[in-house]
Design an enzyme around this catalytic site. Structure first.
Site, short mmCIF file in Angstrom:
data_model
loop_
_atom_site.label_atom_id
_atom_site.label_comp_id
_atom_site.label_asym_id
_atom_site.label_seq_id
_atom_site.Cartn_x
_atom_site.Cartn_y
_atom_site.Cartn_z
N ASP A 146 0.51 -1.03 0.25
CA ASP A 146 -0.05 0.25 -0.12
C ASP A 146 0.72 1.22 -0.33
OD1 ASP A 146 -1.64 2.35 0.95
OD2 ASP A 146 -2.44 1.03 1.83
N MET A 147 1.04 1.28 -0.85
CA MET A 147 1.50 3.21 -1.29
C MET A 147 0.93 3.93 -1.56
SD MET A 147 5.46 2.07 -3.27
CE MET A 147 6.55 2.38 -2.37
N GLU A 148 0.73 5.27 -0.24
CA GLU A 148 0.32 6.04 -0.61
C GLU A 148 0.51 7.50 0.17
OE1 GLU A 148 -4.07 6.07 0.88
OE2 GLU A 148 -3.36 4.01 1.72
N TRP A 149 0.46 8.75 0.31
CA TRP A 149 0.74 9.81 0.69
C TRP A 149 0.14 9.85 1.78
CZ3 TRP A 149 4.78 10.85 -1.03
CH2 TRP A 149 5.62 11.29 -2.70
#
Length: 263
Positions: A146-149
């Site tokens: 899970d990659m998000e700002w």
């Protein structure tokens, strides 16, 4: 928010997931069971024809905030797969992960664990933390990155450049693939995907968030395997709101994907 079943069913009509047809009797190939979804939504989007009801296979993603889950009820009402938050950074484990993992496994719900990436710690350290806490369970779906700002993080709001983000993703995925024998899925959001040109990462299944438009419009030209279409769903067996997702293909394609990608 706690709701009575009457209200849940009433809200469920608002989502009107009738495109999947009536309730189908459980059908299994191995451990794979697919039921038509009986979900509601507290804030349904006015879809323009390219909506989630067009897809046959629905599921959820959950973390500690969903509380106890009745997996038999959830599966009977259309939860055909589930993603669970397992770890974050290099020192956090979701306190509900073990119970969700075991409960879904006993109910025969295909399941995957996800890791929330932390941009202030090296990818290899985070991969080792995930491996330490997520078992190699028979029949599990591929792990998820899970990659998000995270602008609201109390400890790390760092935003590295796109090349660095993609390089860290590769390090993490390579480490997990070596351990689990499965290439991880990548979950991401619209802004993060665009900012970091995530479509340049090859050999990966994408799980894309888009709660106000079809992925073909929001992520033009990008192939996807899972679509997170709501963050305000209601599912029998779960108290309160939960994220809703679909698989990109038919029931037969889902069973084939699971046969190829589950360990």
């Amino acid at each position: 928010m706690r709701m009575g079943w009457g209200k849940i069913l009433a809200v469920g009509l608002a989502l009107a997931l009738t495109g999947c047809g009536g309730r189908e009797a459980p059908r299994a190939t191995g451990d794979v069971v697919v039921n038509a979804p009986r979900f509601g939504d507290t804030d349904p989007h006015p879809w323009d024809g390219r909506d989630p009801s067009k897809y046959a296979v629905h599921g959820i993603d959950a973390s500690r905030w969903q509380g106890d889950i009745d997996w038999r009820a959830a599966q009977a009402n259309g939860v055909s797969f589930a993603f669970f938050k397992a770890t974050e950074g290099g020192d956090i484990v979701d306190p509900a992960f073990e119970a969700y993992w075991d409960g879904a496994g006993r109910a025969g719900v295909p399941r995957a664990a996800y890791h929330f990436f932390y941009f202030c710690r090296p990818a290899i350290e985070q991969a080792r933390w995930f491996i330490k806490n997520v078992p190699r369970s028979k029949g599990a779906l591929p792990p998820v990155l899970d990659m998000e700002w995270n602008a609201h993080s109390p400890t790390c709001t760092r935003r590295p450049d796109a090349a660095h983000v993609r390089a860290e993703a590769k390090i993490f995925m390579d480490a997990l693939e070596r351990h689990y024998g499965q290439r991880p899925v990548i979950y991401t959001t619209v802004d993060f995907f665009a900012d970091n040109q995530m479509g340049r990462i090859g050999n990966v299944d994408f799980w894309l968030r888009s709660v106000a438009g079809h992925p073909s419009t929001v992520y033009p030209g990008q192939n996807w395997t899972f679509w997170q279409y709501s963050g305000t769903g209601l599912v029998p067996g779960i108290t309160g709101k939960v994220d809703l997702n679909v698989f990109a293909g038919s029931r037969a394609e889902w069973r084939d994907w699971v046969a190829r990608r589950a360990r």
